[in-house]
Design an enzyme around this catalytic site. Structure first.
Site, PDB file in Angstrom:
ATOM      1  CB  THR A 185      -0.887   0.037   1.256  1.00 40.83           C
ATOM      2  OG1 THR A 185      -1.663  -1.160   1.302  1.00 40.83           O
ATOM      3  CG2 THR A 185      -1.822   1.245   1.231  1.00 40.83           C
ATOM      4  CE  LYS A 191      -5.046  -1.066   1.701  1.00 44.35           C
ATOM      5  NZ  LYS A 191      -5.526  -2.221   2.423  1.00 44.35           N
ATOM      6  CE  LYS A 247       1.737   2.268   4.078  1.00 45.51           C
ATOM      7  NZ  LYS A 247       2.102   0.923   3.674  1.00 45.51           N
TER       8      LYS A 247
HETATM    9  P1  NAD Z   1       5.812  -6.071   7.397  1.00 45.50           P
HETATM   10  O1  NAD Z   1       6.561  -4.937   8.008  1.00 45.50           O
HETATM   11  O2  NAD Z   1       5.404  -7.221   8.245  1.00 45.50           O
HETATM   12  O3  NAD Z   1       6.666  -6.677   6.164  1.00 45.50           O
HETATM   13  C1  NAD Z   1       7.435  -5.908   5.284  1.00 45.50           C
HETATM   14  C2  NAD Z   1       8.707  -6.697   4.997  1.00 45.50           C
HETATM   15  O4  NAD Z   1       9.468  -6.003   4.009  1.00 45.50           O
HETATM   16  C3  NAD Z   1       9.601  -6.841   6.240  1.00 45.50           C
HETATM   17  O5  NAD Z   1       9.890  -8.210   6.461  1.00 45.50           O
HETATM   18  C4  NAD Z   1      10.857  -6.060   5.850  1.00 45.50           C
HETATM   19  O6  NAD Z   1      12.047  -6.590   6.401  1.00 45.50           O
HETATM   20  C5  NAD Z   1      10.831  -6.179   4.342  1.00 45.50           C
HETATM   21  N1  NAD Z   1      11.646  -5.191   3.660  1.00 45.50           N
HETATM   22  C6  NAD Z   1      11.763  -3.870   3.923  1.00 45.50           C
HETATM   23  N2  NAD Z   1      12.607  -3.298   3.039  1.00 45.50           N
HETATM   24  C7  NAD Z   1      13.027  -4.283   2.207  1.00 45.50           C
HETATM   25  C8  NAD Z   1      13.891  -4.314   1.073  1.00 45.50           C
HETATM   26  N3  NAD Z   1      14.494  -3.215   0.633  1.00 45.50           N
HETATM   27  N4  NAD Z   1      14.095  -5.489   0.458  1.00 45.50           N
HETATM   28  C9  NAD Z   1      13.481  -6.626   0.904  1.00 45.50           C
HETATM   29  N5  NAD Z   1      12.638  -6.650   1.947  1.00 45.50           N
HETATM   30  C10 NAD Z   1      12.415  -5.490   2.599  1.00 45.50           C
HETATM   31  O7  NAD Z   1       4.538  -5.414   6.684  1.00 45.50           O
HETATM   32  P2  NAD Z   1       3.200  -6.149   6.214  1.00 45.50           P
HETATM   33  O8  NAD Z   1       2.195  -6.113   7.294  1.00 45.50           O
HETATM   34  O9  NAD Z   1       3.563  -7.445   5.574  1.00 45.50           O
HETATM   35  O10 NAD Z   1       2.681  -5.106   5.123  1.00 45.50           O
HETATM   36  C11 NAD Z   1       3.251  -5.029   3.836  1.00 45.50           C
HETATM   37  C12 NAD Z   1       2.424  -4.078   2.987  1.00 45.50           C
HETATM   38  O11 NAD Z   1       1.071  -4.548   2.944  1.00 45.50           O
HETATM   39  C13 NAD Z   1       2.354  -2.648   3.556  1.00 45.50           C
HETATM   40  O12 NAD Z   1       2.428  -1.750   2.489  1.00 45.50           O
HETATM   41  C14 NAD Z   1       1.003  -2.607   4.262  1.00 45.50           C
HETATM   42  O13 NAD Z   1       0.462  -1.298   4.317  1.00 45.50           O
HETATM   43  C15 NAD Z   1       0.195  -3.507   3.345  1.00 45.50           C
HETATM   44  N6  NAD Z   1      -0.970  -4.141   4.013  1.00 45.50           N
HETATM   45  C16 NAD Z   1      -0.839  -4.723   5.248  1.00 45.50           C
HETATM   46  C17 NAD Z   1      -1.948  -5.310   5.840  1.00 45.50           C
HETATM   47  C18 NAD Z   1      -1.840  -5.950   7.206  1.00 45.50           C
HETATM   48  O14 NAD Z   1      -2.897  -6.281   7.786  1.00 45.50           O
HETATM   49  N7  NAD Z   1      -0.629  -6.190   7.729  1.00 45.50           N
HETATM   50  C19 NAD Z   1      -3.192  -5.307   5.181  1.00 45.50           C
HETATM   51  C20 NAD Z   1      -3.285  -4.755   3.926  1.00 45.50           C
HETATM   52  C21 NAD Z   1      -2.162  -4.160   3.334  1.00 45.50           C
END
Ligand code: NAD
Length: 292
Positions: free
Chosen positions: A91, A166, A241
């Protein structure tokens, strides 16, 4: 079956990558966080930074924000083969999404923005909703792959349209949770029981997802986070966010979103006072003035 690189193996990314693997795709993951790499390896996913971007058919990114996506695209666009399909499921800001599309097109790649709704539970169950922005041809190519991770795949329009859908949806969500919280607090002051308000509003014109799925008081909806000490669920920091992304987009587009702006400030105060990890329905405690 496709060769797929999956970048960002966090709360959402890892279960999504595992569903692709279970469907028979050849998936290679990449993350920078040692605990995420360990969890992925333990779950049976191959993790290799080079192999995730070189000689693959599709690269999926699932990262925390637009800056990280654009940083990752610098590496991807330098190393992936022209014609590779890039699907960003993070997102992020609509403007960043459009920049990512432009850069991909310049490098001869195909691209889609495809943010999701459905949370960690939906990612694990393979029941996410994908909101896709990109050309018809790209959507046709991405749809079957996304369908292995989700149950509803909506083509929202051209580049950035998925992110637009979204943040519009989540702006409704943030505002509506505050509205439902205010209604329950007013009901308490008026001597009306939670159950009575729920029974009426859930079958009347006040009905909405914030009430019927994430009811912010314990009792009426046993599975809502309110019954589990407001453990997320959907953390208030993520709600903030998405509201901030909606306000950045509204400002760029010249749209008036007075309630979106107010909701952003209410959630900002909640997060700034140490409740970023609380489920966003916990905002009712802020409204009541006695945040747990
Ligand atoms: P998270 O923080 O659990 O996972 C993100 C991952 O990306 C982490 O493991 C981090 O180490 C990795 N990362 C960061 N920089 C990196 C790079 N340069 N190279 C490789 N890996 C890298 O976050 P999440 O909850 O999995 O969310 C991910 C996305 O999904 C976000 O944009 C969030 O807004 C969206 N989202 C989350 C949810 C939810 O319920 N968690 C729901 C809908 C959308």
């Amino acid at each position: 079956m496709a060769k797929i690189g999956f970048i960002g193996l966090g709360n959402m990314g890892l279960p999504m990558a595992l569903n692709l693997m279970k469907a028979g795709h050849e998936v290679t993951g990449h993350d920078i966080f040692p605990a995420a790499i360990e969890a992925a390896t333990n779950a049976g996913l191959r993790v290799d930074a080079q192999a995730a971007v070189q000689d693959v058919d599709i690269i999926i990114t699932m990262l925390p924000n637009g800056k990280l996506v654009l940083d990752a695209y610098k590496v991807i666009l330098a190393k992936a083969n022209p014609g590779t399909l890039l699907i960003d499921c993070s997102t992020i800001d609509v403007a960043d999404a459009r920049t990512a599309h432009d850069q991909a097109a310049t490098a001869g790649m195909l691209s889609a923005d495809a943010p999701v709704s459905g949370g960690v539970g939906g990612a694990a169950a393979g029941t996410l909703t994908f909101m896709v922005g990109g050309t018809d041809a790209v959507f046709a190519q991405a749809q079957p792959v996304l369908a292995t991770m989700g149950k509803k795949i909506v083509h929202c329009g051209s580049a950035g349209a998925g992110q637009a859908a979204k943040i519009c949806n989540n702006m409704i969500l943030g505002i509506s949770m505050i509205a439902v919280g205010e209604a329950f607090v007013l009901a308490e002051k008026l001597g009306l029981s939670h159950q009575a308000l729920y029974d009426v509003a859930s079958t009347s014109s006040g009905q909405c997802w914030s009430l019927t799925t994430y009811c912010p008081v314990p009792g009426p909806v046993p599975t809502s986070p309110a019954n589990n000490d407001y453990k997320p669920g959907f953390a208030a920091a993520l709600m903030l966010k998405d509201l901030m992304l909606s306000q950045a987009a509204a400002s760029n587009a010249g749209a008036s979103t007075a309630l979106g702006e107010h909701a952003t400030e209410i959630f900002r105060k909640f997060v700034d006072t140490g409740h970023g990890g609380t489920d966003f329905s916990g905002i009712i405690n802020e409204i009541r003035g006695k945040t747990a």
